[in-house]
Design a protein around this motif. Structure first.
Motif, PDB file in Angstrom:
ATOM      1  N   GLN A  78     -56.261  45.992  -0.971  1.00 13.97           N
ATOM      2  CA  GLN A  78     -55.624  47.285  -1.177  1.00 13.97           C
ATOM      3  C   GLN A  78     -56.469  48.410  -0.579  1.00 13.97           C
ATOM      4  OE1 GLN A  78     -52.593  47.835  -2.412  1.00 13.97           O
ATOM      5  NE2 GLN A  78     -52.843  50.016  -1.976  1.00 13.97           N
ATOM      6  N   THR A  79     -55.835  49.283   0.174  1.00 16.23           N
ATOM      7  CA  THR A  79     -56.532  50.432   0.744  1.00 16.23           C
ATOM      8  C   THR A  79     -56.635  51.551  -0.282  1.00 16.23           C
ATOM      9  OG1 THR A  79     -54.418  51.181   1.648  1.00 16.23           O
ATOM     10  CG2 THR A  79     -55.856  49.932   3.113  1.00 16.23           C
ATOM     11  N   LEU A  80     -57.629  52.418  -0.104  1.00 11.78           N
ATOM     12  CA  LEU A  80     -57.798  53.551  -1.004  1.00 11.78           C
ATOM     13  C   LEU A  80     -56.681  54.567  -0.778  1.00 11.78           C
ATOM     14  CD1 LEU A  80     -61.651  54.105  -0.693  1.00 11.78           C
ATOM     15  CD2 LEU A  80     -60.415  53.051  -2.605  1.00 11.78           C
ATOM     16  N   PRO A  81     -56.285  55.282  -1.816  1.00  9.60           N
ATOM     17  CA  PRO A  81     -55.245  56.307  -1.639  1.00  9.60           C
ATOM     18  C   PRO A  81     -55.748  57.430  -0.751  1.00  9.60           C
ATOM     19  CG  PRO A  81     -56.189  56.438  -3.839  1.00  9.60           C
ATOM     20  CD  PRO A  81     -56.732  55.190  -3.220  1.00  9.60           C
ATOM     21  N   SER A  82     -54.826  58.072  -0.068  1.00 10.32           N
ATOM     22  CA  SER A  82     -55.153  59.206   0.786  1.00 10.32           C
ATOM     23  C   SER A  82     -55.604  60.398  -0.053  1.00 10.32           C
ATOM     24  CB  SER A  82     -53.926  59.600   1.614  1.00 10.32           C
ATOM     25  OG  SER A  82     -54.064  60.865   2.190  1.00 10.32           O
ATOM     26  N   LYS A  83     -56.343  61.308   0.562  1.00  7.91           N
ATOM     27  CA  LYS A  83     -56.744  62.527  -0.137  1.00  7.91           C
ATOM     28  C   LYS A  83     -55.759  63.664   0.106  1.00  7.91           C
ATOM     29  CE  LYS A  83     -59.700  64.621   3.423  1.00  7.91           C
ATOM     30  NZ  LYS A  83     -61.040  65.183   3.692  1.00  7.91           N
ATOM     31  N   ILE A  84     -54.619  63.359   0.772  1.00  7.88           N
ATOM     32  CA  ILE A  84     -53.680  64.405   1.180  1.00  7.88           C
ATOM     33  C   ILE A  84     -52.341  64.253   0.464  1.00  7.88           C
ATOM     34  CG2 ILE A  84     -52.442  65.433   3.127  1.00  7.88           C
ATOM     35  CD1 ILE A  84     -54.657  64.350   4.936  1.00  7.88           C
ATOM     36  N   ASP A  85     -51.912  65.308  -0.223  1.00 13.98           N
ATOM     37  CA  ASP A  85     -50.550  65.398  -0.747  1.00 13.98           C
ATOM     38  C   ASP A  85     -49.724  66.253   0.210  1.00 13.98           C
ATOM     39  OD1 ASP A  85     -51.398  63.942  -2.898  1.00 13.98           O
ATOM     40  OD2 ASP A  85     -51.167  65.537  -4.375  1.00 13.98           O
ATOM     41  N   TYR A  86     -48.425  65.996   0.232  1.00 14.38           N
ATOM     42  CA  TYR A  86     -47.543  66.796   1.083  1.00 14.38           C
ATOM     43  C   TYR A  86     -46.547  67.532   0.204  1.00 14.38           C
ATOM     44  CZ  TYR A  86     -44.102  68.162   4.522  1.00 14.38           C
ATOM     45  OH  TYR A  86     -43.234  68.901   5.283  1.00 14.38           O
ATOM     46  N   ILE A  87     -46.552  68.861   0.290  1.00  9.87           N
ATOM     47  CA  ILE A  87     -45.678  69.718  -0.501  1.00  9.87           C
ATOM     48  C   ILE A  87     -44.731  70.435   0.450  1.00  9.87           C
ATOM     49  CG2 ILE A  87     -45.593  71.595  -2.184  1.00  9.87           C
ATOM     50  CD1 ILE A  87     -48.514  70.973  -2.855  1.00  9.87           C
ATOM     51  N   PHE A  88     -43.443  70.479   0.127  1.00  6.71           N
ATOM     52  CA  PHE A  88     -42.473  70.987   1.104  1.00  6.71           C
ATOM     53  C   PHE A  88     -41.249  71.558   0.418  1.00  6.71           C
ATOM     54  CE2 PHE A  88     -41.625  66.638   0.074  1.00  6.71           C
ATOM     55  CZ  PHE A  88     -40.255  66.575  -0.083  1.00  6.71           C
ATOM     56  N   MET A 106     -47.925  59.178   8.235  1.00  5.14           N
ATOM     57  CA  MET A 106     -49.142  59.970   8.418  1.00  5.14           C
ATOM     58  C   MET A 106     -50.135  59.783   7.268  1.00  5.14           C
ATOM     59  SD  MET A 106     -49.074  61.496  11.324  1.00  5.14           S
ATOM     60  CE  MET A 106     -50.436  62.624  11.059  1.00  5.14           C
ATOM     61  N   GLY A 107     -49.760  59.006   6.264  1.00  3.32           N
ATOM     62  CA  GLY A 107     -50.712  58.615   5.235  1.00  3.32           C
ATOM     63  C   GLY A 107     -50.822  59.523   4.032  1.00  3.32           C
ATOM     64  N   VAL A 108     -49.764  60.257   3.682  1.00  3.14           N
ATOM     65  CA  VAL A 108     -49.875  61.132   2.511  1.00  3.14           C
ATOM     66  C   VAL A 108     -49.855  60.312   1.227  1.00  3.14           C
ATOM     67  CG1 VAL A 108     -48.774  63.023   3.759  1.00  3.14           C
ATOM     68  CG2 VAL A 108     -47.393  61.584   2.246  1.00  3.14           C
ATOM     69  N   ASN A 109     -50.442  60.880   0.191  1.00  2.16           N
ATOM     70  CA  ASN A 109     -50.549  60.198  -1.090  1.00  2.16           C
ATOM     71  C   ASN A 109     -49.380  60.507  -2.014  1.00  2.16           C
ATOM     72  OD1 ASN A 109     -52.143  58.654  -3.102  1.00  2.16           O
ATOM     73  ND2 ASN A 109     -52.227  60.616  -4.158  1.00  2.16           N
ATOM     74  N   ALA A 110     -48.773  61.685  -1.834  1.00  2.00           N
ATOM     75  CA  ALA A 110     -47.672  62.101  -2.709  1.00  2.00           C
ATOM     76  C   ALA A 110     -46.736  63.027  -1.962  1.00  2.00           C
ATOM     77  CB  ALA A 110     -48.214  62.788  -3.967  1.00  2.00           C
ATOM     78  N   LEU A 111     -45.479  63.025  -2.374  1.00  4.20           N
ATOM     79  CA  LEU A 111     -44.443  63.898  -1.820  1.00  4.20           C
ATOM     80  C   LEU A 111     -43.978  64.818  -2.952  1.00  4.20           C
ATOM     81  CD1 LEU A 111     -42.530  61.065   0.009  1.00  4.20           C
ATOM     82  CD2 LEU A 111     -43.737  62.913   1.167  1.00  4.20           C
ATOM     83  N   ARG A 112     -44.151  66.132  -2.749  1.00  2.63           N
ATOM     84  CA  ARG A 112     -43.889  67.085  -3.818  1.00  2.63           C
ATOM     85  C   ARG A 112     -42.928  68.176  -3.337  1.00  2.63           C
ATOM     86  NH1 ARG A 112     -47.848  66.824  -7.937  1.00  2.63           N
ATOM     87  NH2 ARG A 112     -49.544  65.372  -7.459  1.00  2.63           N
ATOM     88  N   PRO A 113     -41.650  68.110  -3.685  1.00  4.30           N
ATOM     89  CA  PRO A 113     -40.720  69.181  -3.311  1.00  4.30           C
ATOM     90  C   PRO A 113     -41.031  70.458  -4.087  1.00  4.30           C
ATOM     91  CG  PRO A 113     -39.569  67.164  -4.009  1.00  4.30           C
ATOM     92  CD  PRO A 113     -40.981  67.022  -4.415  1.00  4.30           C
ATOM     93  N   VAL A 114     -40.847  71.604  -3.419  1.00  4.35           N
ATOM     94  CA  VAL A 114     -41.074  72.885  -4.077  1.00  4.35           C
ATOM     95  C   VAL A 114     -39.957  73.847  -3.680  1.00  4.35           C
ATOM     96  CG1 VAL A 114     -42.588  73.742  -2.229  1.00  4.35           C
ATOM     97  CG2 VAL A 114     -42.770  74.715  -4.513  1.00  4.35           C
ATOM     98  N   GLN A 115     -39.414  74.551  -4.656  1.00  2.00           N
ATOM     99  CA  GLN A 115     -38.364  75.525  -4.412  1.00  2.00           C
ATOM    100  C   GLN A 115     -38.981  76.881  -4.104  1.00  2.00           C
ATOM    101  OE1 GLN A 115     -35.180  74.874  -4.205  1.00  2.00           O
ATOM    102  NE2 GLN A 115     -35.110  72.793  -5.011  1.00  2.00           N
ATOM    103  N   THR A 116     -38.550  77.482  -3.005  1.00  2.00           N
ATOM    104  CA  THR A 116     -39.015  78.810  -2.620  1.00  2.00           C
ATOM    105  C   THR A 116     -37.815  79.762  -2.564  1.00  2.00           C
ATOM    106  OG1 THR A 116     -38.718  78.473  -0.246  1.00  2.00           O
ATOM    107  CG2 THR A 116     -40.794  77.702  -1.208  1.00  2.00           C
ATOM    108  N   GLN A 117     -38.077  81.017  -2.288  1.00  4.48           N
ATOM    109  CA  GLN A 117     -36.990  81.995  -2.263  1.00  4.48           C
ATOM    110  C   GLN A 117     -35.989  81.713  -1.150  1.00  4.48           C
ATOM    111  OE1 GLN A 117     -38.233  86.112  -2.449  1.00  4.48           O
ATOM    112  NE2 GLN A 117     -39.852  85.665  -3.941  1.00  4.48           N
ATOM    113  N   HIS A 118     -36.428  81.115  -0.050  1.00  2.31           N
ATOM    114  CA  HIS A 118     -35.539  80.849   1.070  1.00  2.31           C
ATOM    115  C   HIS A 118     -35.119  79.390   1.182  1.00  2.31           C
ATOM    116  CE1 HIS A 118     -37.342  84.630   3.220  1.00  2.31           C
ATOM    117  NE2 HIS A 118     -36.477  84.946   2.263  1.00  2.31           N
ATOM    118  N   THR A 119     -35.429  78.579   0.172  1.00  3.94           N
ATOM    119  CA  THR A 119     -35.017  77.174   0.191  1.00  3.94           C
ATOM    120  C   THR A 119     -33.493  77.086   0.139  1.00  3.94           C
ATOM    121  OG1 THR A 119     -37.037  76.439  -0.903  1.00  3.94           O
ATOM    122  CG2 THR A 119     -35.155  74.947  -0.984  1.00  3.94           C
TER     123      THR A 119
END
Length: 249
Positions: A78-88, A106-119
């Motif tokens: 097992q490979t170590l988890p990435s140190k990068i999360d992706y928020i979008f 690209m090796g991200v560790n997590a995918l995190r959706p975020v709501q913004t004013q223009h989403t």
């Protein structure tokens, strides 16, 4: 990294894996192996679960509803988890599919959706996002499948930033930043846990940009002189981060 057993299909399973173990697949995965891949009894496949590494397994019961596999040797640790999360900020379905697949590659560790004013996209199909991440991991021999998180607002994301890791930083693409050299801006954060934030198609509002810039843990970077679509910006930003402070150095 050299490819291992590249002629064998790879399958993500949500079960513990061990040498000489047995595994019964659910109906959907049984149908995939037997009907779609047309795997016959004795045929081999590589299994992984994001925790135990990868294992070579063979089909011992080829039922289309309840296939059974026998596990043999471990082919990869097992490979170590990435140190990068992706928020979008979520985008339209087809392009979101593409973005999730490429972020996984690209090796991200997590995918995190975020709501913004223009989403523009309020509804998110989390199961579809997870399926796209799994598919990309299966195809590219990735052992860590990024976790898909529930959406939050940008304000809550900032307010609840990880206080247990004060060195964790949030890198956000800002077309109005004065920092033109992204590589130079990223260099101080080589040993940090990071998250990469890409805003919506219309960009961050002025209030959101002010909020982000006011945080000590936020680092604005430029993605160059061109206006990029959100899915393209994701690839560019993750490439910059991985090549300067990640595992592409």
């Amino acid at each position: 990294m050299p490819r291992q057993h590249k002629s064998l299909p790879r399958l993500f399973v949500d079960h513990p894996l061990s040498v000489d173990g047995q595994l019964k697949l659910d109906k959907a995965q049984s149908n995939y192996l037997v009907n779609v891949l047309r795997l016959k009894k004795g045929g081999e496949v590589i299994l992984f679960n994001g925790q135990d590494g990868a294992f070579r397994a063979s089909l011992v019961h080829d039922s289309k509803k309840a296939a059974e596999l026998a596990l043999h040797d471990r082919t990869s640790t097992q490979t170590l988890p990435s140190k990068i999360d992706y928020i979008f900020a979520p985008i339209k379905t087809a392009r979101l599919d593409f973005m999730v697949q490429k972020a996984t590659e690209m090796g991200v560790n997590a995918l995190r959706p975020v709501q913004t004013q223009h989403t523009q996209m309020a509804r998110i199909n989390y199961d579809r996002m997870q399926a796209n991440a799994i598919e990309a991991a299966e195809q590219c021999e990735i052992l860590n499948v990024p976790e898909v998180h529930e959406a939050t607002t940008l304000e809550k994301l900032i307010a609840n930033w990880d206080e247990t890791d004060p060195d964790r930083i949030l890198i956000f693409a800002d077309e109005e930043t004065d920092v033109a050299n992204a590589a130079e801006a990223l260099q101080p954060y080589t040993d940090h846990q990071v998250a990469v934030l890409i805003g919506p198609e219309g960009g961050f509002s002025e209030a959101e940009r002010t909020l982000l810039r006011a945080q000590k843990f936020c680092v604005p970077i430029s993605l160059g002189p061109r206006i990029l679509r959100a899915d393209t910006a994701a690839i560019v930003a993750l490439t910059l981060v991985q090549s300067n402070i990640g595992d592409l150095r």
